[in-house]
Design a protein around this motif. Sequence first.
Motif, PDB file in Angstrom:
ATOM      1  N   LYS A  51      85.688 150.193  -5.482  1.00 25.72           N
ATOM      2  CA  LYS A  51      84.218 149.444  -5.436  1.00 25.72           C
ATOM      3  C   LYS A  51      83.583 149.558  -5.848  1.00 25.72           C
ATOM      4  O   LYS A  51      82.314 149.515  -6.176  1.00 25.72           O
ATOM      5  CB  LYS A  51      84.774 148.245  -4.831  1.00 25.72           C
ATOM      6  CG  LYS A  51      85.741 147.368  -4.454  1.00 25.72           C
ATOM      7  CD  LYS A  51      85.326 146.619  -3.252  1.00 25.72           C
ATOM      8  CE  LYS A  51      86.158 145.549  -3.600  1.00 25.72           C
ATOM      9  NZ  LYS A  51      86.550 143.996  -2.824  1.00 25.72           N
ATOM     10  N   THR A  52      82.777 151.472  -5.121  1.00 24.81           N
ATOM     11  CA  THR A  52      81.792 151.851  -5.243  1.00 24.81           C
ATOM     12  C   THR A  52      81.945 153.238  -5.624  1.00 24.81           C
ATOM     13  O   THR A  52      83.245 154.176  -5.689  1.00 24.81           O
ATOM     14  CB  THR A  52      81.150 151.924  -4.324  1.00 24.81           C
ATOM     15  OG1 THR A  52      81.447 152.569  -3.416  1.00 24.81           O
ATOM     16  CG2 THR A  52      81.172 150.866  -2.916  1.00 24.81           C
ATOM     17  N   VAL A  53      80.770 153.826  -6.284  1.00 23.24           N
ATOM     18  CA  VAL A  53      80.621 155.438  -6.818  1.00 23.24           C
ATOM     19  C   VAL A  53      81.548 156.173  -5.554  1.00 23.24           C
ATOM     20  O   VAL A  53      82.395 157.052  -5.538  1.00 23.24           O
ATOM     21  CB  VAL A  53      79.615 155.691  -7.021  1.00 23.24           C
ATOM     22  CG1 VAL A  53      79.880 157.568  -7.388  1.00 23.24           C
ATOM     23  CG2 VAL A  53      79.499 155.209  -8.923  1.00 23.24           C
ATOM     24  N   PHE A  54      80.623 155.665  -4.606  1.00 30.44           N
ATOM     25  CA  PHE A  54      81.159 156.975  -2.740  1.00 30.44           C
ATOM     26  C   PHE A  54      82.320 156.076  -3.469  1.00 30.44           C
ATOM     27  O   PHE A  54      82.947 157.966  -2.721  1.00 30.44           O
ATOM     28  CB  PHE A  54      80.353 156.793  -1.992  1.00 30.44           C
ATOM     29  CG  PHE A  54      80.403 156.799  -0.494  1.00 30.44           C
ATOM     30  CD1 PHE A  54      79.864 158.245  -0.090  1.00 30.44           C
ATOM     31  CD2 PHE A  54      81.454 156.638   0.498  1.00 30.44           C
ATOM     32  CE1 PHE A  54      80.210 159.105   0.867  1.00 30.44           C
ATOM     33  CE2 PHE A  54      81.639 157.042   1.180  1.00 30.44           C
ATOM     34  CZ  PHE A  54      81.213 158.860   1.484  1.00 30.44           C
ATOM     35  N   LEU A  62      84.511 160.738 -13.498  1.00 29.81           N
ATOM     36  CA  LEU A  62      83.508 159.324 -13.409  1.00 29.81           C
ATOM     37  C   LEU A  62      82.925 159.636 -15.046  1.00 29.81           C
ATOM     38  O   LEU A  62      81.869 160.480 -15.173  1.00 29.81           O
ATOM     39  CB  LEU A  62      81.882 159.533 -12.581  1.00 29.81           C
ATOM     40  CG  LEU A  62      82.892 159.059 -11.026  1.00 29.81           C
ATOM     41  CD1 LEU A  62      81.378 158.886  -9.820  1.00 29.81           C
ATOM     42  CD2 LEU A  62      83.162 157.858 -11.166  1.00 29.81           C
ATOM     43  N   LEU A  63      83.095 159.363 -15.600  1.00 33.58           N
ATOM     44  CA  LEU A  63      82.939 159.021 -17.634  1.00 33.58           C
ATOM     45  C   LEU A  63      82.017 158.611 -17.797  1.00 33.58           C
ATOM     46  O   LEU A  63      81.529 158.178 -16.851  1.00 33.58           O
ATOM     47  CB  LEU A  63      84.335 158.741 -18.117  1.00 33.58           C
ATOM     48  CG  LEU A  63      85.445 160.032 -18.638  1.00 33.58           C
ATOM     49  CD1 LEU A  63      85.883 160.033 -17.506  1.00 33.58           C
ATOM     50  CD2 LEU A  63      86.328 159.440 -19.759  1.00 33.58           C
ATOM     51  N   PRO A 117      82.705 145.950 -10.838  1.00 32.22           N
ATOM     52  CA  PRO A 117      81.533 145.479 -11.162  1.00 32.22           C
ATOM     53  C   PRO A 117      80.325 146.882 -11.200  1.00 32.22           C
ATOM     54  O   PRO A 117      79.196 146.877 -12.558  1.00 32.22           O
ATOM     55  CB  PRO A 117      81.140 144.279 -11.288  1.00 32.22           C
ATOM     56  CG  PRO A 117      82.318 143.605 -10.386  1.00 32.22           C
ATOM     57  CD  PRO A 117      83.195 144.854 -10.169  1.00 32.22           C
ATOM     58  N   GLU A 118      80.485 147.275 -10.176  1.00 33.16           N
ATOM     59  CA  GLU A 118      79.305 148.713  -9.679  1.00 33.16           C
ATOM     60  C   GLU A 118      79.708 149.692 -11.044  1.00 33.16           C
ATOM     61  O   GLU A 118      78.324 150.389 -11.226  1.00 33.16           O
ATOM     62  CB  GLU A 118      79.597 149.093  -8.668  1.00 33.16           C
ATOM     63  CG  GLU A 118      78.804 150.104  -8.125  1.00 33.16           C
ATOM     64  CD  GLU A 118      78.090 150.861  -6.837  1.00 33.16           C
ATOM     65  OE1 GLU A 118      78.257 151.583  -6.846  1.00 33.16           O
ATOM     66  OE2 GLU A 118      78.305 149.834  -6.185  1.00 33.16           O
ATOM     67  N   PHE A 119      81.031 149.820 -10.811  1.00 38.96           N
ATOM     68  CA  PHE A 119      81.219 151.151 -12.037  1.00 38.96           C
ATOM     69  C   PHE A 119      79.929 151.030 -13.808  1.00 38.96           C
ATOM     70  O   PHE A 119      79.869 151.062 -14.716  1.00 38.96           O
ATOM     71  CB  PHE A 119      81.930 151.550 -12.174  1.00 38.96           C
ATOM     72  CG  PHE A 119      82.676 152.440 -10.655  1.00 38.96           C
ATOM     73  CD1 PHE A 119      82.477 153.386 -11.227  1.00 38.96           C
ATOM     74  CD2 PHE A 119      83.525 151.311 -10.247  1.00 38.96           C
ATOM     75  CE1 PHE A 119      82.715 154.166  -9.994  1.00 38.96           C
ATOM     76  CE2 PHE A 119      83.679 152.290  -9.359  1.00 38.96           C
ATOM     77  CZ  PHE A 119      83.493 154.457  -8.966  1.00 38.96           C
ATOM     78  N   LYS A 120      80.767 149.533 -14.415  1.00 39.42           N
ATOM     79  CA  LYS A 120      80.110 148.920 -15.633  1.00 39.42           C
ATOM     80  C   LYS A 120      78.903 148.761 -15.889  1.00 39.42           C
ATOM     81  O   LYS A 120      78.172 148.812 -16.573  1.00 39.42           O
ATOM     82  CB  LYS A 120      80.670 147.543 -15.818  1.00 39.42           C
ATOM     83  CG  LYS A 120      82.450 147.446 -15.611  1.00 39.42           C
ATOM     84  CD  LYS A 120      83.959 145.963 -16.229  1.00 39.42           C
ATOM     85  CE  LYS A 120      84.771 146.554 -16.444  1.00 39.42           C
ATOM     86  NZ  LYS A 120      85.305 145.420 -16.485  1.00 39.42           N
ATOM     87  N   HIS A 121      78.729 147.962 -14.457  1.00 47.92           N
ATOM     88  CA  HIS A 121      76.998 147.787 -14.688  1.00 47.92           C
ATOM     89  C   HIS A 121      76.199 149.080 -14.470  1.00 47.92           C
ATOM     90  O   HIS A 121      75.278 149.455 -15.774  1.00 47.92           O
ATOM     91  CB  HIS A 121      76.604 147.212 -13.125  1.00 47.92           C
ATOM     92  CG  HIS A 121      76.870 145.832 -13.128  1.00 47.92           C
ATOM     93  ND1 HIS A 121      76.802 145.329 -11.816  1.00 47.92           N
ATOM     94  CD2 HIS A 121      77.156 145.035 -13.855  1.00 47.92           C
ATOM     95  CE1 HIS A 121      77.196 144.097 -11.634  1.00 47.92           C
ATOM     96  NE2 HIS A 121      77.167 143.494 -13.592  1.00 47.92           N
ATOM     97  N   GLY A 122      76.754 150.820 -13.976  1.00 42.71           N
ATOM     98  CA  GLY A 122      76.070 151.391 -14.824  1.00 42.71           C
ATOM     99  C   GLY A 122      76.558 152.833 -15.353  1.00 42.71           C
ATOM    100  O   GLY A 122      76.134 153.730 -16.063  1.00 42.71           O
TER     101      GLY A 122
END
Length: 348
Positions: free
Chosen positions: A232-235, A245-246, A273-278
């Motif tokens: 769910k998160t980058v971490f 992480l493209l 969603p966190e990846f999509k927002h970023g």
Amino acid sequence: MINIDNVSKRYGSFQALKEINLMFKEGEFVAVLGPSGCGKTTLLKLLAGFMKPSEGMIKMYGEEIGSAKTLIPPNQRNIGMVFQSFALWPHMTVQEHVQFPLKHHRFVEQKLRGDAASRVQQVLNLVGLEHLATRFPSELSGGQKQRVALARAIAPEPSLLLMDEPLSALDAELRMEMRKEIQHIHREMGTTIVYVTHDQGEALAMADRIVVMNEGSIEQVDTPEIIYNQPKTVFVSTFVGKCNLLQGRWQGKNEFIPEYYPGVILPDIGVSPEFKHGNVYPIRPEQWSLAKPQGKGNQLIGKVAFSQFQGKEVHYTIQTGKQSLNVIQSIGKPRHQVGEQVALHICK
């Protein structure tokens, strides 16, 4: 059932835990995973009763055992604990270690206390130490010492078994062996286990659920499969396994266009969603499939920068635009050479 409700812990001005909310089900194996300093050992100490939370409340089977005003000490909690350092007594034999909690643990059922010799033998058989019952710790290997620590902890049949990085002092081969032992004990005993570790392999291999922590907060709580395949998160994506992480942009909710490749569209594979927002697209190295480029269709093109044979698989580094991607391919697939152009596709 153990409930941790909005628990925080501060040491002076430093906040080690930040508003932790968790529930451990009866008989569940939960791994608390994270880097050094993330708060996982502090959480374990709160569960054990070594200290109070600064805020919030901990309940065990409906009874409040820890809050800013309440602290039920460890000897009054129905718990067992396995330490990183084994914590064995040099003057006691293996048998005496297992016998000790049967005599002194306040929650031991009368039938176990009344037939302690039988229980000791049962536990020694369970951990494979029956032939070493009369030996002292100085006469045991590292793996055998850890089995003694396990046997001592489970002998009184605690409701909750806490394990603080119990395998970190062992070599790689022994760690693999002890993983199997712990899983076997969990199946046989059915005790709730909270297992603190910084080793993602241990957590993925043994746990029913994994709690991933970072800087005193919970990043994600899920099954090993979901933690690995749907972070769910980058971490979480980079700490639990390797993840590419493209960079690029999300078009709508379900399509990703990589940077430098405006004609390429990558599908949503369960991205949070966190990846999509970023505007980031996470993908594991083994989720890629490599092939020779075909025309100019919807394909991400790169060049093989490095290739490493690893027995059952080949590890590649693929340069695409300004980004390097890690790719793992199993043996049996066509081998690609350094400098070769390849097309990257997502495995379906």
